[in-house]
Design a protein around this motif. Structure first.
Motif, PDB file in Angstrom:
ATOM      1  N   THR A 125      33.732  41.068  45.710  1.00 44.35           N
ATOM      2  CA  THR A 125      32.573  41.944  45.558  1.00 44.35           C
ATOM      3  C   THR A 125      31.237  41.220  45.687  1.00 44.35           C
ATOM      4  OG1 THR A 125      32.931  41.711  43.172  1.00 44.35           O
ATOM      5  CG2 THR A 125      33.713  43.733  44.211  1.00 44.35           C
ATOM      6  N   LEU A 126      31.256  39.901  45.680  1.00 43.27           N
ATOM      7  CA  LEU A 126      30.054  39.101  45.877  1.00 43.27           C
ATOM      8  C   LEU A 126      30.430  37.882  46.692  1.00 43.27           C
ATOM      9  CD1 LEU A 126      26.998  38.667  45.071  1.00 43.27           C
ATOM     10  CD2 LEU A 126      27.861  37.265  43.180  1.00 43.27           C
ATOM     11  N   ALA A 127      29.542  37.472  47.601  1.00 46.35           N
ATOM     12  CA  ALA A 127      29.818  36.295  48.415  1.00 46.35           C
ATOM     13  C   ALA A 127      30.122  35.094  47.516  1.00 46.35           C
ATOM     14  CB  ALA A 127      28.631  35.990  49.317  1.00 46.35           C
ATOM     15  N   ILE A 128      31.164  34.348  47.868  1.00 42.75           N
ATOM     16  CA  ILE A 128      31.624  33.247  47.028  1.00 42.75           C
ATOM     17  C   ILE A 128      30.570  32.166  46.871  1.00 42.75           C
ATOM     18  CG2 ILE A 128      33.318  31.367  46.969  1.00 42.75           C
ATOM     19  CD1 ILE A 128      35.361  33.320  48.064  1.00 42.75           C
ATOM     20  N   ASP A 129      29.717  31.985  47.861  1.00 41.95           N
ATOM     21  CA  ASP A 129      28.721  30.916  47.771  1.00 41.95           C
ATOM     22  C   ASP A 129      27.457  31.330  47.022  1.00 41.95           C
ATOM     23  OD1 ASP A 129      27.616  32.626  49.643  1.00 41.95           O
ATOM     24  OD2 ASP A 129      27.234  31.083  51.149  1.00 41.95           O
ATOM     25  N   HIS A 130      27.443  32.543  46.463  1.00 38.31           N
ATOM     26  CA  HIS A 130      26.265  32.958  45.692  1.00 38.31           C
ATOM     27  C   HIS A 130      26.265  32.247  44.334  1.00 38.31           C
ATOM     28  CE1 HIS A 130      23.395  35.432  43.508  1.00 38.31           C
ATOM     29  NE2 HIS A 130      22.959  35.843  44.691  1.00 38.31           N
ATOM     30  N   PRO A 131      25.102  31.775  43.873  1.00 39.58           N
ATOM     31  CA  PRO A 131      25.039  31.049  42.597  1.00 39.58           C
ATOM     32  C   PRO A 131      25.572  31.833  41.401  1.00 39.58           C
ATOM     33  CG  PRO A 131      22.979  30.799  43.813  1.00 39.58           C
ATOM     34  CD  PRO A 131      23.791  31.819  44.552  1.00 39.58           C
ATOM     35  N   LYS A 132      25.526  33.159  41.456  1.00 37.82           N
ATOM     36  CA  LYS A 132      25.974  33.968  40.328  1.00 37.82           C
ATOM     37  C   LYS A 132      27.412  34.472  40.490  1.00 37.82           C
ATOM     38  CE  LYS A 132      21.398  35.568  38.846  1.00 37.82           C
ATOM     39  NZ  LYS A 132      20.563  36.751  38.518  1.00 37.82           N
ATOM     40  N   TYR A 133      28.109  33.978  41.494  1.00 38.47           N
ATOM     41  CA  TYR A 133      29.495  34.381  41.690  1.00 38.47           C
ATOM     42  C   TYR A 133      30.358  33.979  40.492  1.00 38.47           C
ATOM     43  CZ  TYR A 133      34.334  33.991  43.304  1.00 38.47           C
ATOM     44  OH  TYR A 133      35.695  34.068  43.398  1.00 38.47           O
ATOM     45  N   LYS A 134      31.158  34.936  40.002  1.00 36.64           N
ATOM     46  CA  LYS A 134      32.129  34.676  38.932  1.00 36.64           C
ATOM     47  C   LYS A 134      33.393  35.469  39.249  1.00 36.64           C
ATOM     48  CE  LYS A 134      31.021  34.342  34.634  1.00 36.64           C
ATOM     49  NZ  LYS A 134      30.578  34.683  33.256  1.00 36.64           N
ATOM     50  N   PHE A 135      34.484  34.768  39.459  1.00 34.30           N
ATOM     51  CA  PHE A 135      35.699  35.424  39.922  1.00 34.30           C
ATOM     52  C   PHE A 135      36.248  36.443  38.923  1.00 34.30           C
ATOM     53  CE2 PHE A 135      37.506  32.109  37.271  1.00 34.30           C
ATOM     54  CZ  PHE A 135      38.634  32.687  36.729  1.00 34.30           C
ATOM     55  N   ASP A 136      35.924  36.285  37.633  1.00 29.77           N
ATOM     56  CA  ASP A 136      36.515  37.140  36.611  1.00 29.77           C
ATOM     57  C   ASP A 136      35.498  38.070  35.961  1.00 29.77           C
ATOM     58  OD1 ASP A 136      35.075  35.176  35.331  1.00 29.77           O
ATOM     59  OD2 ASP A 136      36.575  34.791  33.779  1.00 29.77           O
ATOM     60  N   ASP A 137      34.415  38.345  36.646  1.00 32.53           N
ATOM     61  CA  ASP A 137      33.358  39.173  36.062  1.00 32.53           C
ATOM     62  C   ASP A 137      33.142  40.413  36.925  1.00 32.53           C
ATOM     63  OD1 ASP A 137      31.284  40.219  34.647  1.00 32.53           O
ATOM     64  OD2 ASP A 137      29.994  38.455  34.763  1.00 32.53           O
ATOM     65  N   TYR A 138      33.875  41.441  36.624  1.00 30.97           N
ATOM     66  CA  TYR A 138      33.808  42.742  37.275  1.00 30.97           C
ATOM     67  C   TYR A 138      33.227  42.735  38.683  1.00 30.97           C
ATOM     68  CZ  TYR A 138      35.812  45.327  33.458  1.00 30.97           C
ATOM     69  OH  TYR A 138      36.700  45.821  32.553  1.00 30.97           O
ATOM     70  N   TRP A 139      31.948  43.140  38.839  1.00 32.54           N
ATOM     71  CA  TRP A 139      31.364  43.315  40.169  1.00 32.54           C
ATOM     72  C   TRP A 139      30.579  42.087  40.622  1.00 32.54           C
ATOM     73  CZ3 TRP A 139      33.187  47.243  42.849  1.00 32.54           C
ATOM     74  CH2 TRP A 139      33.747  48.316  42.138  1.00 32.54           C
ATOM     75  N   ARG A 140      30.831  40.958  39.995  1.00 36.40           N
ATOM     76  CA  ARG A 140      30.099  39.745  40.345  1.00 36.40           C
ATOM     77  C   ARG A 140      31.021  38.719  41.021  1.00 36.40           C
ATOM     78  NH1 ARG A 140      25.302  40.492  37.191  1.00 36.40           N
ATOM     79  NH2 ARG A 140      24.607  38.332  37.372  1.00 36.40           N
ATOM     80  N   GLY A 141      32.091  39.219  41.649  1.00 35.26           N
ATOM     81  CA  GLY A 141      32.943  38.316  42.400  1.00 35.26           C
ATOM     82  C   GLY A 141      34.407  38.678  42.457  1.00 35.26           C
ATOM     83  N   SER A 142      34.912  39.425  41.492  1.00 38.27           N
ATOM     84  CA  SER A 142      36.340  39.744  41.507  1.00 38.27           C
ATOM     85  C   SER A 142      36.666  40.711  42.650  1.00 38.27           C
ATOM     86  CB  SER A 142      36.764  40.354  40.162  1.00 38.27           C
ATOM     87  OG  SER A 142      36.043  41.538  39.901  1.00 38.27           O
ATOM     88  N   ILE A 143      37.942  40.776  42.982  1.00 35.02           N
ATOM     89  CA  ILE A 143      38.416  41.695  44.028  1.00 35.02           C
ATOM     90  C   ILE A 143      38.660  43.076  43.421  1.00 35.02           C
ATOM     91  CG2 ILE A 143      40.367  42.266  45.528  1.00 35.02           C
ATOM     92  CD1 ILE A 143      38.883  40.042  46.766  1.00 35.02           C
ATOM     93  N   TRP A 144      37.990  44.065  43.961  1.00 40.50           N
ATOM     94  CA  TRP A 144      38.338  45.461  43.680  1.00 40.50           C
ATOM     95  C   TRP A 144      38.971  46.004  44.953  1.00 40.50           C
ATOM     96  CZ3 TRP A 144      37.513  48.400  39.187  1.00 40.50           C
ATOM     97  CH2 TRP A 144      36.792  47.759  38.166  1.00 40.50           C
ATOM     98  N   LEU A 145      40.164  46.523  44.865  1.00 39.88           N
ATOM     99  CA  LEU A 145      40.909  46.869  46.065  1.00 39.88           C
ATOM    100  C   LEU A 145      40.318  48.044  46.838  1.00 39.88           C
ATOM    101  CD1 LEU A 145      44.557  46.232  44.855  1.00 39.88           C
ATOM    102  CD2 LEU A 145      43.231  44.904  46.507  1.00 39.88           C
ATOM    103  N   ASN A 146      39.572  48.905  46.167  1.00 43.95           N
ATOM    104  CA  ASN A 146      38.918  49.971  46.944  1.00 43.95           C
ATOM    105  C   ASN A 146      37.859  49.384  47.870  1.00 43.95           C
ATOM    106  OD1 ASN A 146      37.197  49.353  44.769  1.00 43.95           O
ATOM    107  ND2 ASN A 146      36.336  51.406  44.734  1.00 43.95           N
ATOM    108  N   GLN A 147      37.113  48.383  47.384  1.00 43.59           N
ATOM    109  CA  GLN A 147      36.097  47.755  48.224  1.00 43.59           C
ATOM    110  C   GLN A 147      36.734  46.904  49.325  1.00 43.59           C
ATOM    111  OE1 GLN A 147      32.871  48.623  47.890  1.00 43.59           O
ATOM    112  NE2 GLN A 147      33.609  49.981  46.271  1.00 43.59           N
ATOM    113  N   ALA A 148      37.839  46.251  49.017  1.00 39.57           N
ATOM    114  CA  ALA A 148      38.565  45.519  50.053  1.00 39.57           C
ATOM    115  C   ALA A 148      39.046  46.481  51.138  1.00 39.57           C
ATOM    116  CB  ALA A 148      39.740  44.765  49.444  1.00 39.57           C
ATOM    117  N   TYR A 149      39.521  47.650  50.720  1.00 41.86           N
ATOM    118  CA  TYR A 149      39.946  48.651  51.695  1.00 41.86           C
ATOM    119  C   TYR A 149      38.776  49.088  52.575  1.00 41.86           C
ATOM    120  CZ  TYR A 149      40.760  53.214  53.686  1.00 41.86           C
ATOM    121  OH  TYR A 149      40.807  54.271  54.564  1.00 41.86           O
TER     122      TYR A 149
END
Length: 225
Positions: A125-149
């Motif tokens: 949900t957020l580009a991995i190279d963004h300074p605020k990326y967090k893989f486990d923080d809802y819309w700040r980096g984790s995968i939501w499958l609807n958005q992946a779709y």
């Protein structure tokens, strides 16, 4: 997308005595509204009733596309400045089919980069190279499958069939437990496929069904008719 990074710098504007709104126009909301306009027009035709709503969607793709960074972004209401946060909202216009082919090609060049959105599980949900990326923080980096779709289906609609199938393969073969008797989660870690938060999540399951149905299909088979 309640805690998305693109909303970190918002101000609230009072629109009436009892209501307020953000000082920001959302590219994804406008993309959805453009799609809904076309759907309502089709419904009116089927029902044989007049459709008199004026078209306000023709310039959405131009207004939200930043030619300098070649991606779709929100814009500020007062200044029209782009909110240059590379998030999942930037590929929504492809899924709703309002972009030009040239714009879609530019978006593909960005999302295909491993340090952006082509991660182990694609389309965080957020580009991995963004300074605020967090893989486990809802819309700040984790995968939501609807958005992946939306990202995968959007690329397919603009001719990237092989690439869309490749991304789909990564989703189905790398998500934790998906090939086993295990729950489907609310969201996932883009770099490991580890399931996060709520198990047995229905909208994740529905998104996987859409991905499965579109796998191998050509643009004309998934585009609106």
């Amino acid at each position: 997308m309640d805690n998305a990074v693109r909303f970190d710098g918002i101000s609230m504007l009072k629109s009436s005595e009892k209501s307020s709104s953000m000082d920001q126009e959302s590219v994804d909301l406008n993309a959805y509204l453009a799609k809904e306009y076309r759907i309502l027009k089709k419904i009116a035709k089927i029902l044989n009733i007049p459709f008199q709503e004026p078209r306000r969607t023709a310039s959405v793709h131009a207004f939200f596309f930043d030619s300098s960074q070649e991606y779709f972004f929100d814009r500020k209401l007062k200044t029209n400045d782009f909110v240059r946060i590379e998030g999942c909202e930037g590929w929504t216009p492809l899924w709703t089919e309002i972009t030009t082919q040239e714009q879609a090609d530019k978006v593909f060049q960005l999302v295909r980069q491993p340090n952006k959105f082509s991660s182990y599980i694609p389309f965080p949900t957020l580009a991995i190279d963004h300074p605020k990326y967090k893989f486990d923080d809802y819309w700040r980096g984790s995968i939501w499958l609807n958005q992946a779709y939306f990202g995968i289906s959007g690329l397919r609609k603009y001719g990237y069939v092989r690439e869309a199938d490749h991304f789909t393969d990564q989703v189905f073969t790398r998500l934790q437990g998906l090939t086993e008797s295990a729950p489907i989660y609310e969201n996932y870690d883009p770099k490991t496929g580890l399931g996060l938060r709520a198990p047995h999540y229905s909208w994740s399951s529905a998104s996987l069904l859409f991905l499965y149905w579109e796998y191998g299909k050509q643009p004309n088979e998934v585009k609106e008719q």
